[in-house]
Design a protein around this motif. Structure first.
Motif, PDB file in Angstrom:
ATOM      1  N   GLN A 115       0.824  -1.215   0.000  1.00 26.46           N
ATOM      2  CA  GLN A 115       0.000   0.000   0.000  1.00 26.46           C
ATOM      3  C   GLN A 115       0.854   1.260   0.000  1.00 26.46           C
ATOM      4  N   LEU A 116       2.023   1.210   0.652  1.00 22.72           N
ATOM      5  CA  LEU A 116       2.935   2.355   0.608  1.00 22.72           C
ATOM      6  C   LEU A 116       3.475   2.540  -0.807  1.00 22.72           C
ATOM      7  N   LYS A 117       3.668   1.433  -1.499  1.00 20.88           N
ATOM      8  CA  LYS A 117       4.168   1.501  -2.887  1.00 20.88           C
ATOM      9  C   LYS A 117       3.185   2.258  -3.776  1.00 20.88           C
ATOM     10  N   LYS A 118       1.882   2.096  -3.508  1.00 22.64           N
ATOM     11  CA  LYS A 118       0.867   2.811  -4.278  1.00 22.64           C
ATOM     12  C   LYS A 118       0.962   4.319  -4.055  1.00 22.64           C
ATOM     13  N   GLU A 119       1.534   4.705  -2.907  1.00 21.08           N
ATOM     14  CA  GLU A 119       1.719   6.120  -2.582  1.00 21.08           C
ATOM     15  C   GLU A 119       3.053   6.655  -3.109  1.00 21.08           C
ATOM     16  N   GLY A 120       3.791   5.797  -3.837  1.00 22.61           N
ATOM     17  CA  GLY A 120       5.083   6.222  -4.377  1.00 22.61           C
ATOM     18  C   GLY A 120       6.221   6.048  -3.398  1.00 22.61           C
ATOM     19  N   ILE A 121       6.031   5.176  -2.398  1.00 21.78           N
ATOM     20  CA  ILE A 121       7.062   4.945  -1.380  1.00 21.78           C
ATOM     21  C   ILE A 121       7.467   3.476  -1.393  1.00 21.78           C
ATOM     22  N   ASP A 122       8.714   3.203  -1.703  1.00 17.04           N
ATOM     23  CA  ASP A 122       9.241   1.838  -1.649  1.00 17.04           C
ATOM     24  C   ASP A 122       9.776   1.570  -0.254  1.00 17.04           C
ATOM     25  N   THR A 123       9.540   0.365   0.252  1.00 12.22           N
ATOM     26  CA  THR A 123      10.043  -0.041   1.563  1.00 12.22           C
ATOM     27  C   THR A 123      11.089  -1.125   1.354  1.00 12.22           C
ATOM     28  N   VAL A 124      12.310  -0.845   1.735  1.00 11.56           N
ATOM     29  CA  VAL A 124      13.397  -1.810   1.597  1.00 11.56           C
ATOM     30  C   VAL A 124      13.647  -2.424   2.972  1.00 11.56           C
ATOM     31  N   LEU A 125      13.366  -3.722   3.096  1.00 10.82           N
ATOM     32  CA  LEU A 125      13.495  -4.413   4.375  1.00 10.82           C
ATOM     33  C   LEU A 125      14.791  -5.205   4.445  1.00 10.82           C
ATOM     34  N   ARG A 126      15.380  -5.224   5.633  1.00  9.34           N
ATOM     35  CA  ARG A 126      16.572  -6.035   5.878  1.00  9.34           C
ATOM     36  C   ARG A 126      16.182  -7.178   6.805  1.00  9.34           C
ATOM     37  N   GLN A 127      16.524  -8.402   6.393  1.00 14.31           N
ATOM     38  CA  GLN A 127      16.120  -9.590   7.138  1.00 14.31           C
ATOM     39  C   GLN A 127      17.327 -10.457   7.482  1.00 14.31           C
ATOM     40  N   ASN A 128      17.218 -11.194   8.601  1.00  9.79           N
ATOM     41  CA  ASN A 128      18.282 -12.137   8.953  1.00  9.79           C
ATOM     42  C   ASN A 128      18.007 -13.478   8.278  1.00  9.79           C
ATOM     43  N   ALA A 129      18.827 -14.472   8.564  1.00 11.32           N
ATOM     44  CA  ALA A 129      18.723 -15.772   7.899  1.00 11.32           C
ATOM     45  C   ALA A 129      17.383 -16.451   8.153  1.00 11.32           C
ATOM     46  N   LYS A 130      16.738 -16.132   9.284  1.00 10.57           N
ATOM     47  CA  LYS A 130      15.450 -16.736   9.625  1.00 10.57           C
ATOM     48  C   LYS A 130      14.273 -15.946   9.061  1.00 10.57           C
ATOM     49  N   GLY A 131      14.582 -14.891   8.321  1.00 10.89           N
ATOM     50  CA  GLY A 131      13.518 -14.099   7.724  1.00 10.89           C
ATOM     51  C   GLY A 131      12.964 -13.024   8.630  1.00 10.89           C
ATOM     52  N   LEU A 132      13.597 -12.839   9.788  1.00 16.85           N
ATOM     53  CA  LEU A 132      13.129 -11.820  10.719  1.00 16.85           C
ATOM     54  C   LEU A 132      13.572 -10.437  10.249  1.00 16.85           C
ATOM     55  N   VAL A 133      12.624  -9.527  10.115  1.00 19.59           N
ATOM     56  CA  VAL A 133      12.924  -8.168   9.665  1.00 19.59           C
ATOM     57  C   VAL A 133      13.550  -7.381  10.813  1.00 19.59           C
TER      58      VAL A 133
END
Length: 418
Positions: free
Chosen positions: A298-316
């Motif tokens: 939904q943020l992408k629809k507003e023109g905002i990309d969210t770049v997430l960083r995750q560990n090996a277990k997928g935890l953000v």
């Protein structure tokens, strides 16, 4: 028309950038100003000697090169050579460079028509042309006058996305000229347009273009000299091929050079913080129950990309927001504590717990299956486990449905049977 002016200290590097484009078939030298012969008769040595000879009249001027690009709207791709030369000549006169030696190159390696003008800021009398505020004081008025005189699309009316270069393609084989050019196009666009204040923030934008900047190993020569390595990434975000040193690019975007931008951008972006904050707040308010992948969409629809960083277990553990409207980049915690990756993760994790009691009101079985299929890259193992648990209880949830609703469904089936 959009005009960009850059200064430097290497005439040879400035010339090589454009001359190499000619060798690659991606540019041509279409004109000159104040050279002894026409552009088509000038050799590389003649171009270099003319500029270097005049610069030697004042060797105290260290940043003696001026590299200008005039960018036109994509609808103006058919501008004839003669008109481009008129525009270039008029622009140089209006900014006070009409008597300087300059070369005009037409490039055809981007999605919009543009020309490059290479010149110097040392005059024939040895005096230096003052460059301070030249963009605001001379270039902007000149640009507006030329748009009017030549009936060009005004810069204010041009769509910014049309100047966005294509990301580095997965299919490009690293090491070929095309790959380096693609990285350089994306790099130049990001560095010159986005307001980032750290290397991770810069990378948050670059990764959208399949590019990544790297300081190298701690004891490497690159790290010791505050240089940078630039990698091409494939579609999965994995580095491919051999990295390219910052010094190999025309603008030499080393860490030392970028750190100056970090400081300037910190001030420039302050007024942009509220837009991202408000966008996140509005999404959370509009959706009583929402999980992280949906917040990102939904943020992408507003023109905002969210770049997430995750560990090996997928935890953000980290989130960076790239606002393409204001061209500002913020780490989540930089907006406010409640917008940090941990806080957003906890809020969205709590929403998964809510689903257990409000399943039929929020998501269908297909919705949950799509979450696992489409958004598993944004879900932790714990999140996926919770969704699978909900799916296993799908049948039992229908026990909670209103009896009148079930009777209506039976009547419809009966009518269809008749």
């Amino acid at each position: 028309m959009v005009a960009i002016i850059k200064t430097g200290h290497s005439i040879r590097a400035m010339l090589n950038y454009n001359e190499n484009k000619i060798k690659q078939g991606k540019a041509e030298c279409i004109g000159q100003g104040n050279f002894p012969v026409d552009a088509d008769r000038l050799t590389y040595i003649m171009k270099l000697n003319r500029l270097e000879k005049q610069c030697k009249l004042n060797e105290n001027v260290k940043r003696n090169t001026v590299h200008i690009s005039l960018n036109f709207d994509p609808s103006e791709a058919s501008l004839p050579k003669e008109k481009l030369l008129e525009i270039a000549g008029s622009y140089m006169e209006k900014i006070g460079f009409g008597d300087q030696p300059y070369l005009i190159y037409k490039h055809n390696d981007a999605g919009h028509p543009h020309i490059h003008i290479t010149t110097i800021n040392v005059q024939e009398n040895g005096k230096r042309i003052v460059m301070h505020n030249i963009g605001k004081d001379k270039s902007e008025p000149a640009r507006k006058e030329i748009e009017q005189a030549f009936n060009l699309v005004k810069a204010e009316h041009q769509k910014k996305k049309e100047f966005k270069p294509e990301p580095v393609s997965v299919r490009v084989q690293y090491g070929k000229t095309e790959t380096k050019n693609a990285i350089e196009n994306g790099l130049n666009f990001v560095v010159n347009n986005y307001k980032f204040t750290s290397l991770p923030e810069l990378n948050a934008v670059l990764k959208l273009y399949n590019i990544e900047a790297d300081k190298g190993n701690e004891n490497s020569r690159v790290a010791k000299h505050s240089g940078l390595l630039y990698h091409a990434l494939n579609g999965k975000g994995t580095r491919v091929g051999v990295p390219i040193k910052a010094s190999r690019f025309h603008d030499k975007p080393t860490l030392k050079k970028l750190e100056k931008k970090f400081v300037a951008n910190e001030i420039k972006r302050q007024t942009d913080k509220s837009r991202i904050k408000n966008a996140i707040d509005n999404v959370l308010l509009r959706n009583n129950i929402i999980i992280l992948p949906q917040l990102v969409k939904q943020l992408k629809k507003e023109g905002i990309d969210t770049v997430l960083r995750q560990n090996a277990k997928g935890l953000v553990y980290g989130a960076t927001f790239v606002d393409h409207k204001t061209k500002s980049v913020f780490n989540g915690s930089g907006i406010g504590k409640e917008y940090s990756a941990k806080e957003l993760r906890d809020k969205c994790g709590a929403n998964l717990e809510k689903l257990k009691g409000e399943f039929q009101k929020a998501y269908s079985r297909d919705d949950l299956l799509n979450m696992i299929k489409e958004d598993r890259g944004l879900l932790s193992i714990d999140d996926i486990t919770k969704i699978v648990d909900l799916l296993s209880k799908t049948e039992s949830t229908f026990d909670y449905l209103n009896k009148d609703f079930l009777k209506q469904r039976r009547r419809k089936r009966h009518r269809r049977g008749n």
